[in-house]
Write an enzyme that holds these catalytic residues in place. Structure first.
Site, PDB file in Angstrom:
ATOM      1  CD  GLU A   1      -2.773  -1.396   0.152  1.00  0.00           C
ATOM      2  OE1 GLU A   1      -2.935  -0.430  -0.628  1.00  0.00           O
ATOM      3  OE2 GLU A   1      -3.370  -2.477   0.011  1.00  0.00           O
TER       4      GLU A   1
ATOM      5  CB  CYS B   1      -1.178   7.284   1.752  1.00  0.00           C
ATOM      6  SG  CYS B   1      -2.590   6.287   2.282  1.00  0.00           S
TER       7      CYS B   1
END
Length: 484
Positions: A227, A261
């Site tokens: 990720e 993010c």
């Protein structure tokens, strides 16, 4: 809790790396002794994690605030605590269904045999979590791994030491070492952690570090879920409601001071609307943040290094001809003592600027002007595939064009970041923004071996394909051509 194994005496006397490896060995042995944890056992582990999260929530809020210099308790409560509790509730509600043996279609040629898919735990799952949402991004994957019947080891970031230590203590009090363990330490410990032969490894962090993690895992043929980050764009259609879009961009960009993010990393605006966009953003920011310095709702930058990095991004953009516009009346002054960085737009951003080459992770928002929506789509496609993409507008044809002609990890339409909170949707990146996905059943499947099983019937006609080959074989193959 499984108290049958008590390895702590030998583990505590070992060096940090040796202790970590011994915990891994203990977990692997425990899994070998119980390779198919019951529904009741998995539910018990999820229940304990839920109770632990509720119990330590106030301490988490304080620890995270101290780690960031200042972080609103509401940010930790929403993004770390509530999201973990919600994910556990979702897993508990659906776990029995996920664990069921599922039917799969069986080709007519193999009737009356039957296909089934059996979800089987993998073994020991490693989770490497980042600093920006230190509890949620550690426990979110752990929820899926525990639901799938695995043992779990977590290596949180050293940049949030108070939160990491709180997690370590809480997990040690709640779970046996052979169930779930948190390992704290510096980057050297992290390197040793990802080099262990996990049955699956999930890493959340930067693309650059993700490459090293993938290489370390490859030595053990450990499957990985990465990720990662990247430059997540927000595209504003020419017909966009600018006031609506600005309010949501401010929320998405300034939540946790941009240290997210999936925060919008740049915004593409129709060239004639640039001034209107700037005006709308400058009106929207003070509505959500009446002040910046000393505001209890505004998060500090996590470390001095990251604070200095953000200032360097601004300086580089100015040097290369960008215009920096403050988004708050307090202006562009950054406060090093509290690591408070003000929000600002970067107008005239170009690809040679660092701010357009690196994931920003802060309250800076570059603005690109486009003449036609196809130009904005082309810009996205000429660069690495982003973790998230945002589209704002009312024209469904434009929306569908953007969805069809861009590739990203996930999308939220007419808002920012909310696709992450959907437990019924997979969350993951693509290309440089990651590989694999989790959340909800997708996480359960990621941490399971979805084993295909074919059950043969005594009435099967496949015996007619046995040698010695002859006329029967020829007739059967002609029949198979017809029915398959």
């Amino acid at each position: 809790m499984n108290a049958g194994l008590n390895p702590m005496a030998s583990i505590e006397a070992a060096s940090p790396k040796d202790a970590m490896r011994r915990v891994f060995d203990v977990q692997r042995a425990a899994f070998a002794a119980d390779m198919a944890p019951s529904y009741a056992m998995r539910l018990d582990r999820l229940d304990r994690l839920f109770a632990m999260t509720e119990r330590i929530a106030p301490a988490l809020e304080s620890a995270a605030s101290a780690d960031f210099g200042h972080r609103p308790v509401q940010v930790t409560r929403l993004a770390d605590v509530m999201m973990v509790l919600s994910a556990i509730k979702h897993a508990r509600r659906h776990l029995k269904s996920w664990m069921k043996v599922h039917r799969a279609p069986t080709a007519m040629a193999f009737w009356p045999g039957a296909n089934r898919i059996v979800a089987q735990p993998l073994g020991v799952v490693g989770v490497v979590s980042p600093w920006n949402y230190p509890y949620q991004l550690a426990m979110g994957p752990a929820i899926a791994a525990l639901a799938a019947g695995n043992r779990v080891m977590i290596k949180p970031s050293e940049l949030t030491p108070r939160t990491s230590e709180l997690m370590r203590q809480a997990v040690a009090e709640t779970f046996a070492p052979d169930e779930m363990t948190v390992v704290t330490g510096d980057a050297d410990i992290g390197s040793a952690f990802v080099a262990m032969p996990f049955d699956h490894l999930l890493f959340t962090g930067s693309t650059a570090v993700g490459r090293h993690v993938a290489l370390a895992a490859a030595a053990n043929l450990t499957p990985v879920t990465l990720e990662l980050g990247g430059k997540s764009p927000a595209l504003l259609s020419p017909d966009v409601d600018m006031t609506y879009a600005a309010a949501r961009l401010v929320m998405g960009k300034l939540f946790n001071a941009g240290q997210t993010c999936i925060a919008p990393d740049y915004v593409a605006v129709h060239r004639p609307a640039i001034d209107a966009f700037v005006d709308a953003m400058r009106l929207a920011v003070p509505l959500q943040y009446p002040t910046i310095a000393g505001n209890a709702d505004y998060t500090g930058i996590v470390s001095e290094r990251h604070f200095t990095r953000l200032q360097a991004l601004v300086d580089d953009a100015l040097l290369r001809g960008a215009r920096v516009v403050p988004l708050h009346p307090e202006g562009l002054v950054a406060h090093a003592d509290t690591r408070t960085f003000p929000p600002m737009l970067i107008l005239g951003a170009t690809d040679d600027m660092r701010v357009m080459q690196e994931e920003i992770f802060g309250p800076l928002l570059p603005v690109l002007a486009y003449d036609a929506l196809d130009d904005a789509i082309g810009y996205v496609n000429r660069h690495e595939r982003p973790l998230a993409l945002y589209w704002f507008g009312a024209d469904k044809a434009d929306r569908d064009k953007v969805l069809a002609r861009t590739i990203s990890g996930g999308v939220t339409v007419n808002d920012c970041m909310w696709h992450f909170g959907q437990e019924d949707l997979p969350f993951g990146g693509v290309g440089a923004s990651g590989m694999g996905a989790y959340h909800g059943e997708y996480g359960f499947r990621t941490f399971s071996m979805n084993k295909p099983v074919f059950f043969q019937s005594p009435l099967s006609g496949t015996r007619l394909l046995f040698p010695p080959y002859g006329k029967t074989f020829e007739r059967m193959t002609r029949l198979l051509k017809i029915i398959t």
